[in-house]
Scaffold this motif. Sequence first.
Motif, PDB file in Angstrom:
ATOM      1  N   VAL A  97       7.880   7.905 -13.808  1.00 43.46           N
ATOM      2  CA  VAL A  97       8.235   9.055 -14.634  1.00 43.46           C
ATOM      3  C   VAL A  97       9.326   8.676 -15.623  1.00 43.46           C
ATOM      4  O   VAL A  97      10.083   7.723 -15.416  1.00 43.46           O
ATOM      5  N   ASP A  98       9.407   9.448 -16.708  1.00 41.01           N
ATOM      6  CA  ASP A  98      10.416   9.209 -17.730  1.00 41.01           C
ATOM      7  C   ASP A  98      11.716   9.955 -17.439  1.00 41.01           C
ATOM      8  O   ASP A  98      12.793   9.514 -17.854  1.00 41.01           O
ATOM      9  N   VAL A  99      11.599  11.094 -16.758  1.00 40.27           N
ATOM     10  CA  VAL A  99      12.764  11.940 -16.487  1.00 40.27           C
ATOM     11  C   VAL A  99      12.695  12.434 -15.051  1.00 40.27           C
ATOM     12  O   VAL A  99      11.638  12.878 -14.591  1.00 40.27           O
ATOM     13  N   ILE A 100      13.831  12.346 -14.344  1.00 34.25           N
ATOM     14  CA  ILE A 100      13.977  12.981 -13.037  1.00 34.25           C
ATOM     15  C   ILE A 100      15.040  14.055 -13.164  1.00 34.25           C
ATOM     16  O   ILE A 100      16.178  13.773 -13.547  1.00 34.25           O
ATOM     17  N   ALA A 121      14.294   8.445  -5.120  1.00 37.81           N
ATOM     18  CA  ALA A 121      13.483   8.771  -6.303  1.00 37.81           C
ATOM     19  C   ALA A 121      13.780   7.834  -7.453  1.00 37.81           C
ATOM     20  O   ALA A 121      12.868   7.389  -8.170  1.00 37.81           O
ATOM     21  N   ARG A 122      15.037   7.513  -7.654  1.00 33.68           N
ATOM     22  CA  ARG A 122      15.424   6.595  -8.735  1.00 33.68           C
ATOM     23  C   ARG A 122      14.776   5.228  -8.546  1.00 33.68           C
ATOM     24  O   ARG A 122      14.258   4.630  -9.496  1.00 33.68           O
ATOM     25  N   SER A 123      14.789   4.734  -7.309  1.00 36.46           N
ATOM     26  CA  SER A 123      14.277   3.375  -7.059  1.00 36.46           C
ATOM     27  C   SER A 123      12.751   3.313  -7.091  1.00 36.46           C
ATOM     28  O   SER A 123      12.178   2.302  -7.513  1.00 36.46           O
ATOM     29  N   ARG A 124      12.068   4.387  -6.712  1.00 33.98           N
ATOM     30  CA  ARG A 124      10.608   4.329  -6.597  1.00 33.98           C
ATOM     31  C   ARG A 124       9.870   4.929  -7.784  1.00 33.98           C
ATOM     32  O   ARG A 124       8.738   4.522  -8.091  1.00 33.98           O
ATOM     33  N   PHE A 125      10.464   5.911  -8.455  1.00 33.29           N
ATOM     34  CA  PHE A 125       9.698   6.686  -9.426  1.00 33.29           C
ATOM     35  C   PHE A 125      10.146   6.546 -10.880  1.00 33.29           C
ATOM     36  O   PHE A 125       9.363   6.803 -11.790  1.00 33.29           O
ATOM     37  N   THR A 128      11.841   2.087 -16.089  1.00 36.10           N
ATOM     38  CA  THR A 128      12.965   1.352 -16.663  1.00 36.10           C
ATOM     39  C   THR A 128      13.396   2.036 -17.952  1.00 36.10           C
ATOM     40  O   THR A 128      12.566   2.312 -18.824  1.00 36.10           O
ATOM     41  N   GLY A 129      14.673   2.366 -18.047  1.00 36.49           N
ATOM     42  CA  GLY A 129      15.162   3.089 -19.213  1.00 36.49           C
ATOM     43  C   GLY A 129      14.968   4.591 -19.135  1.00 36.49           C
ATOM     44  O   GLY A 129      15.265   5.310 -20.090  1.00 36.49           O
ATOM     45  N   GLY A 130      14.478   5.084 -17.977  1.00 35.32           N
ATOM     46  CA  GLY A 130      14.272   6.516 -17.799  1.00 35.32           C
ATOM     47  C   GLY A 130      15.592   7.269 -17.655  1.00 35.32           C
ATOM     48  O   GLY A 130      16.667   6.678 -17.557  1.00 35.32           O
ATOM     49  N   THR A 131      15.510   8.587 -17.592  1.00 39.07           N
ATOM     50  CA  THR A 131      16.699   9.445 -17.600  1.00 39.07           C
ATOM     51  C   THR A 131      16.817  10.228 -16.299  1.00 39.07           C
ATOM     52  O   THR A 131      15.818  10.768 -15.795  1.00 39.07           O
ATOM     53  N   MET A 132      18.047  10.302 -15.803  1.00 40.87           N
ATOM     54  CA  MET A 132      18.365  11.132 -14.642  1.00 40.87           C
ATOM     55  C   MET A 132      19.121  12.367 -15.118  1.00 40.87           C
ATOM     56  O   MET A 132      20.045  12.271 -15.929  1.00 40.87           O
ATOM     57  N   LEU A 198      30.331  10.271  -8.825  1.00 41.31           N
ATOM     58  CA  LEU A 198      28.985   9.963  -8.348  1.00 41.31           C
ATOM     59  C   LEU A 198      28.109   9.663  -9.560  1.00 41.31           C
ATOM     60  O   LEU A 198      27.665  10.574 -10.269  1.00 41.31           O
ATOM     61  N   ASP A 199      27.885   8.389  -9.814  1.00 41.54           N
ATOM     62  CA  ASP A 199      27.028   7.944 -10.911  1.00 41.54           C
ATOM     63  C   ASP A 199      25.618   7.802 -10.343  1.00 41.54           C
ATOM     64  O   ASP A 199      25.317   6.858  -9.614  1.00 41.54           O
ATOM     65  N   TYR A 200      24.740   8.738 -10.687  1.00 41.39           N
ATOM     66  CA  TYR A 200      23.433   8.781 -10.042  1.00 41.39           C
ATOM     67  C   TYR A 200      22.512   7.647 -10.480  1.00 41.39           C
ATOM     68  O   TYR A 200      21.488   7.416  -9.854  1.00 41.39           O
ATOM     69  N   ALA A 201      22.888   6.929 -11.511  1.00 42.30           N
ATOM     70  CA  ALA A 201      22.109   5.756 -11.911  1.00 42.30           C
ATOM     71  C   ALA A 201      22.417   4.556 -11.037  1.00 42.30           C
ATOM     72  O   ALA A 201      21.659   3.587 -11.008  1.00 42.30           O
TER      73      ALA A 201
END
Length: 380
Positions: A97-100, A121-125, A128-132, A198-201
């Motif tokens: 996905v592009d955005v979570i 979710a960040r690691s699996r979905f 690269t370069g997507g947005t949280m 808390l840096d979610y990236a």
Amino acid sequence: MYSLFGYGNMIADRHRMNAYVKALEGCIKPGSIVLDIGTGTGICAILACKLGAKQVYAIESNSAIAVAKLAAQDNDCGDKIEFIQAMSVNVDLPEKVDVIVSDLRGILPFFQEHIPSIIDARSRFLQTGGTMIPLRDRLWGTLVHAPELYHSYSSLWQQDIPYNLNLESPRSFLFHAWKKCTISLEQCLTEPLLFAVLDYAQISTPNLQVKLEWRAEKAGLGHGICLWFDSLLTTGVEFSNAPGQPDLIYGKAFLPWLEPVAIASGDRIICDLKANLVGGQYIWQWNSKIITGGKTRADFKQSTFNAKLINREALERRSLDYIPQVNENGIITSFILSLMDKNNNLEAIARECAALFPQRFPTWKNAVNQVREVIDDYGQ
């Protein structure tokens, strides 16, 4: 579990909603693939579609997802949203996905499985370069004068109640629990202290261990510590839950002391703060010292573990060498599970239960509710 009223209150929080809308407007592009974790009634998923998303995966473990599906149809985007009732860590998606987007916090970001879900979710979905969304939460704390809030603890189980009862023991449990609160700027005895980012990236652990230290700027009676967070959803879009800012749905956390302490200007207040995720719930610990001129005047050790009503038998069952035995409910549940996936309908399973456990279920209709509960928990 949130009720529909709870979800409605989230939508009614205009400061929160306006921030999330702006964040989505800045991140969703035509053709975007979006993941909405904890979609609730589907508001962010629907907004993503209206902003041009090609596909949205909306995950929610709560049965409110049924309302989300209806809302998506009402907004003509049901064909673009795939609703999945589950915990996100148990889900596989067919594409990156592009955005979570998510808002799994409680009063504080350290809430249930929020952080592990984001890490997973960040690691699996995420592409690269997507947005949280959010990008970052920051946690703050201050010492507060809060007599009315403290009274809500101390007034319960008072010793001067009628009937000549001593209720000091149950009352003592209360001061190891923290609660949601509203605090004004005037109640703060110290400058707010930023104690965690808390840096979610990049975040990799759900736990917290920090030392907070303040120097009192004014005298007053201290009742405990207040914690809150502010959030950066995306570049240029943020909100703050700090004292003096508009109240948000989250509220703030009040961690009481075991007793009020008179604070003098210049006093040092030190708090060793920990939050550890155990079995899907956080155990909080706050050990506080008040120091005047090098002398410790108060030393409190508190933990939400001590507020839990756990008896000796329950603790023994947690031991690694404990040998468990199946109780009657377990036997019945196992029997119901054995009849599932064998072309038995609910009535047939209930009749079998009544036949095998007649003392528990005098008629098959008495077994229907238990069969339904097992199907809800383990069926599909």
